[in-house]
Design a protein around this motif. Structure first.
Motif, PDB file in Angstrom:
ATOM      1  N   THR A  21      38.049  49.527  23.346  1.00 18.57           N
ATOM      2  CA  THR A  21      37.066  48.458  23.196  1.00 18.57           C
ATOM      3  C   THR A  21      37.741  47.241  22.577  1.00 18.57           C
ATOM      4  O   THR A  21      38.416  47.359  21.552  1.00 18.57           O
ATOM      5  CB  THR A  21      35.905  48.923  22.284  1.00 18.57           C
ATOM      6  N   LEU A  22      37.569  46.101  23.259  1.00 26.98           N
ATOM      7  CA  LEU A  22      38.118  44.850  22.734  1.00 26.98           C
ATOM      8  C   LEU A  22      36.977  43.987  22.210  1.00 26.98           C
ATOM      9  O   LEU A  22      35.941  43.867  22.845  1.00 26.98           O
ATOM     10  CB  LEU A  22      38.850  44.079  23.832  1.00 26.98           C
ATOM     11  N   GLN A  23      37.201  43.393  21.097  1.00 26.37           N
ATOM     12  CA  GLN A  23      36.206  42.523  20.468  1.00 26.37           C
ATOM     13  C   GLN A  23      36.536  41.076  20.810  1.00 26.37           C
ATOM     14  O   GLN A  23      37.702  40.691  20.763  1.00 26.37           O
ATOM     15  CB  GLN A  23      36.298  42.728  18.948  1.00 26.37           C
ATOM     16  N   TRP A  24      35.532  40.292  21.156  1.00 24.99           N
ATOM     17  CA  TRP A  24      35.822  38.889  21.467  1.00 24.99           C
ATOM     18  C   TRP A  24      34.862  37.931  20.767  1.00 24.99           C
ATOM     19  O   TRP A  24      33.698  38.252  20.531  1.00 24.99           O
ATOM     20  CB  TRP A  24      35.791  38.630  22.976  1.00 24.99           C
ATOM     21  N   ASP A  25      35.374  36.773  20.469  1.00 24.30           N
ATOM     22  CA  ASP A  25      34.522  35.655  20.046  1.00 24.30           C
ATOM     23  C   ASP A  25      34.233  34.761  21.240  1.00 24.30           C
ATOM     24  O   ASP A  25      33.182  34.130  21.327  1.00 24.30           O
ATOM     25  CB  ASP A  25      35.218  34.847  18.951  1.00 24.30           C
ATOM     26  N   LYS A  26      35.236  34.687  22.141  1.00 24.02           N
ATOM     27  CA  LYS A  26      35.108  33.912  23.389  1.00 24.02           C
ATOM     28  C   LYS A  26      35.570  34.820  24.519  1.00 24.02           C
ATOM     29  O   LYS A  26      36.632  35.438  24.421  1.00 24.02           O
ATOM     30  CB  LYS A  26      36.017  32.673  23.347  1.00 24.02           C
ATOM     31  N   LEU A  27      34.773  34.840  25.570  1.00 23.47           N
ATOM     32  CA  LEU A  27      35.124  35.667  26.725  1.00 23.47           C
ATOM     33  C   LEU A  27      35.299  34.765  27.945  1.00 23.47           C
ATOM     34  O   LEU A  27      34.439  33.931  28.233  1.00 23.47           O
ATOM     35  CB  LEU A  27      34.016  36.689  27.002  1.00 23.47           C
ATOM     36  N   ILE A  28      36.396  34.942  28.649  1.00 22.15           N
ATOM     37  CA  ILE A  28      36.619  34.198  29.891  1.00 22.15           C
ATOM     38  C   ILE A  28      36.702  35.199  31.040  1.00 22.15           C
ATOM     39  O   ILE A  28      37.570  36.076  31.042  1.00 22.15           O
ATOM     40  CB  ILE A  28      37.902  33.347  29.817  1.00 22.15           C
ATOM     41  N   VAL A  29      35.758  35.084  31.957  1.00 23.54           N
ATOM     42  CA  VAL A  29      35.725  35.999  33.094  1.00 23.54           C
ATOM     43  C   VAL A  29      36.448  35.322  34.266  1.00 23.54           C
ATOM     44  O   VAL A  29      36.008  34.275  34.757  1.00 23.54           O
ATOM     45  CB  VAL A  29      34.284  36.360  33.482  1.00 23.54           C
ATOM     46  N   ALA A  30      37.558  35.919  34.668  1.00 26.57           N
ATOM     47  CA  ALA A  30      38.358  35.365  35.762  1.00 26.57           C
ATOM     48  C   ALA A  30      38.710  36.509  36.704  1.00 26.57           C
ATOM     49  O   ALA A  30      39.863  36.802  36.962  1.00 26.57           O
ATOM     50  CB  ALA A  30      39.608  34.688  35.199  1.00 26.57           C
ATOM     51  N   THR A  31      37.663  37.130  37.189  1.00 31.38           N
ATOM     52  CA  THR A  31      37.829  38.378  37.953  1.00 31.38           C
ATOM     53  C   THR A  31      38.050  38.130  39.441  1.00 31.38           C
ATOM     54  O   THR A  31      38.243  39.071  40.206  1.00 31.38           O
ATOM     55  CB  THR A  31      36.596  39.274  37.750  1.00 31.38           C
ATOM     56  N   GLY A  32      37.964  36.860  39.840  1.00 27.24           N
ATOM     57  CA  GLY A  32      38.334  36.529  41.204  1.00 27.24           C
ATOM     58  C   GLY A  32      37.341  36.941  42.262  1.00 27.24           C
ATOM     59  O   GLY A  32      36.127  37.050  42.014  1.00 27.24           O
ATOM     60  N   ALA A  33      37.875  37.158  43.446  1.00 29.48           N
ATOM     61  CA  ALA A  33      37.057  37.506  44.610  1.00 29.48           C
ATOM     62  C   ALA A  33      37.586  38.814  45.184  1.00 29.48           C
ATOM     63  O   ALA A  33      38.712  39.218  44.905  1.00 29.48           O
ATOM     64  CB  ALA A  33      37.157  36.398  45.655  1.00 29.48           C
ATOM     65  N   LYS A  34      36.735  39.472  45.953  1.00 31.70           N
ATOM     66  CA  LYS A  34      37.206  40.704  46.602  1.00 31.70           C
ATOM     67  C   LYS A  34      36.787  40.705  48.055  1.00 31.70           C
ATOM     68  O   LYS A  34      35.822  40.030  48.442  1.00 31.70           O
ATOM     69  CB  LYS A  34      36.669  41.925  45.867  1.00 31.70           C
ATOM     70  N   PRO A  35      37.509  41.447  48.882  1.00 29.80           N
ATOM     71  CA  PRO A  35      37.203  41.417  50.309  1.00 29.80           C
ATOM     72  C   PRO A  35      35.804  41.936  50.593  1.00 29.80           C
ATOM     73  O   PRO A  35      35.338  42.905  49.982  1.00 29.80           O
ATOM     74  CB  PRO A  35      38.256  42.369  50.906  1.00 29.80           C
ATOM     75  N   LEU A  36      35.139  41.273  51.494  1.00 29.86           N
ATOM     76  CA  LEU A  36      33.867  41.771  52.020  1.00 29.86           C
ATOM     77  C   LEU A  36      34.158  42.936  52.950  1.00 29.86           C
ATOM     78  O   LEU A  36      35.048  42.852  53.800  1.00 29.86           O
ATOM     79  CB  LEU A  36      33.186  40.679  52.847  1.00 29.86           C
ATOM     80  N   VAL A  37      33.402  43.980  52.799  1.00 27.40           N
ATOM     81  CA  VAL A  37      33.531  45.107  53.721  1.00 27.40           C
ATOM     82  C   VAL A  37      32.188  45.293  54.414  1.00 27.40           C
ATOM     83  O   VAL A  37      31.210  45.713  53.791  1.00 27.40           O
ATOM     84  CB  VAL A  37      33.948  46.396  52.971  1.00 27.40           C
ATOM     85  N   PRO A  38      32.105  44.924  55.683  1.00 32.07           N
ATOM     86  CA  PRO A  38      30.811  44.975  56.367  1.00 32.07           C
ATOM     87  C   PRO A  38      30.368  46.423  56.559  1.00 32.07           C
ATOM     88  O   PRO A  38      31.195  47.317  56.730  1.00 32.07           O
ATOM     89  CB  PRO A  38      31.106  44.305  57.713  1.00 32.07           C
ATOM     90  N   LYS A  39      29.066  46.618  56.524  1.00 34.53           N
ATOM     91  CA  LYS A  39      28.537  47.990  56.666  1.00 34.53           C
ATOM     92  C   LYS A  39      28.389  48.330  58.137  1.00 34.53           C
ATOM     93  O   LYS A  39      27.289  48.303  58.687  1.00 34.53           O
ATOM     94  CB  LYS A  39      27.205  48.094  55.943  1.00 34.53           C
ATOM     95  N   ILE A  40      29.524  48.625  58.766  1.00 28.51           N
ATOM     96  CA  ILE A  40      29.441  49.027  60.173  1.00 28.51           C
ATOM     97  C   ILE A  40      30.051  50.409  60.314  1.00 28.51           C
ATOM     98  O   ILE A  40      30.895  50.811  59.500  1.00 28.51           O
ATOM     99  CB  ILE A  40      30.126  47.998  61.115  1.00 28.51           C
ATOM    100  N   PRO A  41      29.636  51.158  61.292  1.00 26.12           N
ATOM    101  CA  PRO A  41      30.104  52.545  61.416  1.00 26.12           C
ATOM    102  C   PRO A  41      31.628  52.610  61.493  1.00 26.12           C
ATOM    103  O   PRO A  41      32.248  51.817  62.199  1.00 26.12           O
ATOM    104  CB  PRO A  41      29.472  53.024  62.738  1.00 26.12           C
ATOM    105  N   GLY A  42      32.174  53.531  60.754  1.00 30.34           N
ATOM    106  CA  GLY A  42      33.617  53.769  60.797  1.00 30.34           C
ATOM    107  C   GLY A  42      34.437  52.880  59.891  1.00 30.34           C
ATOM    108  O   GLY A  42      35.663  52.994  59.857  1.00 30.34           O
ATOM    109  N   VAL A  43      33.779  52.021  59.133  1.00 31.07           N
ATOM    110  CA  VAL A  43      34.533  51.045  58.337  1.00 31.07           C
ATOM    111  C   VAL A  43      35.369  51.711  57.232  1.00 31.07           C
ATOM    112  O   VAL A  43      36.311  51.106  56.730  1.00 31.07           O
ATOM    113  CB  VAL A  43      33.586  49.952  57.778  1.00 31.07           C
ATOM    114  N   ASP A  44      35.011  52.948  56.897  1.00 31.53           N
ATOM    115  CA  ASP A  44      35.758  53.653  55.846  1.00 31.53           C
ATOM    116  C   ASP A  44      36.917  54.478  56.383  1.00 31.53           C
ATOM    117  O   ASP A  44      37.610  55.167  55.623  1.00 31.53           O
ATOM    118  CB  ASP A  44      34.813  54.573  55.060  1.00 31.53           C
ATOM    119  N   LEU A  45      37.153  54.413  57.672  1.00 32.77           N
ATOM    120  CA  LEU A  45      38.236  55.216  58.263  1.00 32.77           C
ATOM    121  C   LEU A  45      39.595  54.821  57.684  1.00 32.77           C
ATOM    122  O   LEU A  45      39.864  53.633  57.475  1.00 32.77           O
ATOM    123  CB  LEU A  45      38.287  54.983  59.784  1.00 32.77           C
ATOM    124  N   PRO A  46      40.456  55.797  57.453  1.00 30.32           N
ATOM    125  CA  PRO A  46      41.830  55.465  57.073  1.00 30.32           C
ATOM    126  C   PRO A  46      42.489  54.604  58.141  1.00 30.32           C
ATOM    127  O   PRO A  46      42.177  54.733  59.329  1.00 30.32           O
ATOM    128  CB  PRO A  46      42.510  56.842  56.985  1.00 30.32           C
TER     129      PRO A  46
END
Lengths: 448, 448
Positions: free
Chosen positions: B101-126
């Motif tokens: 657990t980290l304690q903060w007085d100031k928090l900066i959220v810079a978590t960026g973006a992540k790829p969209l994964v469309p919900k279509i059949p088979g999208v989880d295939l290796p």
């Protein structure tokens, strides 16, 4: 039907003619050109001399015939305007040994600039050449053909570009510049030294801070350049100490010279003499940073000034030329040199207090192959307004850095504005922190 | 002593950390990064996959050790922030199977973006791969090593750049884009078609306006892409249909999503949750042309937003982020694509009336060897204000055309302002009438 006579068929003259025609299909437009080419590009001469550009005639965008046919503009080539009578509104033109008189309602003087020829002993010797018009290329090539050592007098744009051309042709080049640095009107000493190093590396025998005092001859041709410091054997000399406005005809037409020695014009390109306009290298411009008159004879503004003069000549004050910020570009082999706004020396002369940053950066992401080093110098005044930028780098994209800066400078951007400018990035075209943004950050002295 | 916790070690996070340290030598600064690299450049991934960039680790500007040592910033790598408690002002981090657990007085959220994964059949295939972080490069390279045909789903920046990378590796590439054109968020159809032609010429099997509806597998791995129009055998798939803000932790910290779906922030990068800042791809930006919120996740603004957030976190409202104009650059082999401001489609959606010019020009004087064609599209509103510019050309200098235009757009330049901009010229770097000036002239409809 208004009769427009334009003296000069270069950038300004041809633009003026084209614009006048566009705005007035009925005007009678005559363009008088002393040489054989119109819409010619003197900036291309060094490359036509070196052979990089195979045919010097390609330095002409339009032939006189095309201009006559497509634009219905009467073009007189090899026609020397020798006199102007502002009362009778005539121009006297000598062509093929015969004199003729043209009548004008509106006169546009676009006679350009001509090389300065310093009054030093021997300056008239054969083998001492100047560079002015594409028409000169065949003579330059034949004169230089059998030379093995060429002296260049002057380290301005023409001197630097001709040095490249001559090295390209396998000549030994000795360059003399009276000032302590190359491109003294464009660059401060710190930036100029980058160019000097490159020129030395490529084999130019560089003599800075060395004034030429005499040319000596042998067998009736130039054979040596004599400076304060020594005597140097040469086969030919390129005299490129500068240019001056070719203002004689403008003065005959009743125009006046301004404080810079070029023809005074207002923002409409009016000279003050009734119905007489001047445009291009013959005319003064306003510097948009200082509001003062300057004389910076370059093709892009000549084109625009011509356009303004041509439009206003037929339609009356429809366009205004807002002035320049002194953007200029040259190159020496792969080293590109660009600048805009005020240099440190210019700011000092004007008594403007400034702060500066000088950085070295790269043209691409540090991990992307093929990046080139780039040097950036940036000046801002005490309020933070960007005054000028000088850039040198081994990639032609750095020429555009000066353009980005030029738009920022002419639109009054501050250091903070430039830092936050939305300049694009991808690894093959720029680093994520663009060199201009890094320079702005450094110039902010910790504020950004 | 203020305790600053920054979630994310990418462009925004690392800039925030560096800026906070610069302005407050005493702050306790901790940067939490889920992957193994900080100050990493996801934009370089396609070039690390293709081998143009030899070592993917060079996509990192600083190692965590350098950052710790040189800047005294505590860096936790391979450390996943899993929870934020805005009342207790803590972040819970899981690292090496252990929670802390980290304690903060100031928090900066810079978590960026992540790829969209469309919900279509088979999208989880290796065998269906996404592109997000430099850390992904070894996996991408090994997965692609034995593939001969790769399907790319999505014709945005990542899709186009990965197509180049895959051709570089000798793969057959089939690219599917649901919209009728490539780079639909950046380019209008007329300009996008230039890119499409180039991709086809280089061998990309391009399927525009063709929606992927299913992925089929064989032997437990993806083996085909199924669209509305057909089924295509592939060995691997790059899924590049877009990205979305990685906003979960910002929401846990009390931030809100704005109208764009990214984290709402003001010009100080404050989220509204007490002492919680957001910066970079996770956050909304203001578009400086429209004044509206947009979500354009790109590295240059992420860096600057991070800098603003970091400075303000330790010093309180010392910097403001003025927003973006949507400048973006990409390339496909030697074709460079750059844009700034509003596209026609964007203007239409906002109900802004506009005029446009589309020209084809050259990057150098017409007589100078090595010039490249360039296409320029320029939009202006009814008052003449430049709204946006799109550029495509076979020379990387055209990327800088968008930068010149970006400064003009963000500083409110009109067509006339741009026409008279003091853009530099020499035959090897630009034509005397710069393509941007020609576009402005055409857009003036005869006024210039």
């Amino acid at each position: 039907m208004v009769r427009v006579v334009i003296i000069g068929g270069g950038a300004a003259g041809a633009s003026a003619a084209a614009r006048a025609r566009r705005l007035d299909p009925n005007a009678e437009i005559v363009m008088v050109e002393a040489g054989s080419m119109i819409t010619h590009a003197p900036c291309g001469i060094p490359y036509a001399v070196s052979g990089v550009v195979a045919d010097y005639k390609s330095l002409m965008t339009y032939t006189p015939e095309e201009f006559e046919k497509e634009r219905n503009i009467k073009v007189l080539i090899n026609a020397k305007a020798v006199d102007v009578d502002p009362d009778k509104r005539t121009v006297t033109v000598v062509r093929g040994g015969r004199s003729e008189t043209l009548q004008w309602d509106k006169l546009i003087v676009a006679t350009g600039a001509k090389p300065l020829v310093p009054k030093i002993p021997g300056v008239d010797l054969p083998g001492i050449l100047t560079v002015r018009l594409p028409d000169d290329v065949p003579l330059l090539k034949s004169e230089l053909a059998d030379a093995s050592t060429v002296g260049i007098v002057g380290g301005g744009y023409i001197g630097v570009e001709m040095a490249e051309a001559l090295l390209h042709l396998g000549k030994k080049v000795i360059l003399f510049e009276m000032m302590d640095r190359l491109l003294p009107a464009a660059l401060d000493a710190d930036m100029s030294s980058v160019l000097a190093e490159e020129m030395k590396k490529r084999g130019v025998d560089l003599h800075l801070g060395e004034k030429v005092v005499e040319f000596r001859g042998f067998g009736g041709k130039v054979s040596a350049v004599v400076t304060e410091k020594g005597e140097y054997k040469v086969d030919k000399v390129i005299l490129a100490v500068g240019v001056k406005p070719d203002a004689d005809l403008a003065l005959k037409a009743g125009a006046k010279l301004g404080e810079t020695g070029a023809v005074a014009v207002n923002e409409y390109m009016e000279t003050g003499a009734p119905d007489v306009y001047a445009a291009g290298d013959v005319a003064e411009k306003v510097h948009r940073v200082t509001g003062r008159k300057v004389w910076i004879p370059l093709a892009p503004s000549a084109n625009k000034e011509g356009q303004v003069a041509g439009g206003n000549a037929v339609k009356g004050r429809v366009l205004r030329f807002p002035g320049v910020v002194g953007t200029a570009v040259t190159k020496f082999f792969d080293l590109y040199v660009a600048r805009t706004g005020l240099s440190e020396e210019e700011a000092q002369k004007l008594g403007i207090k400034y702060d500066k940053a000088v950085i070295k950066a790269r043209t691409k992401a540090q991990y992307y192959p093929g990046y080139a080093p780039v040097h950036v110098k940036m000046l801002a005044d005490q309020s933070g307004r960007i005054l000028g930028v000088q850039v040198l780098g081994w990639d032609h994209i750095v020429a555009a850095y000066a353009d980005i800066a030029a738009v920022a400078v002419e639109r009054g951007a501050t250091i903070e504005d430039l830092f936050f400018a939305d300049i694009g990035y991808m690894p093959a075209t720029a680093p994520v922190w663009h060199p201009l943004i890094v320079a702005a950050r450094v110039l902010s002295r910790g504020k950004l």
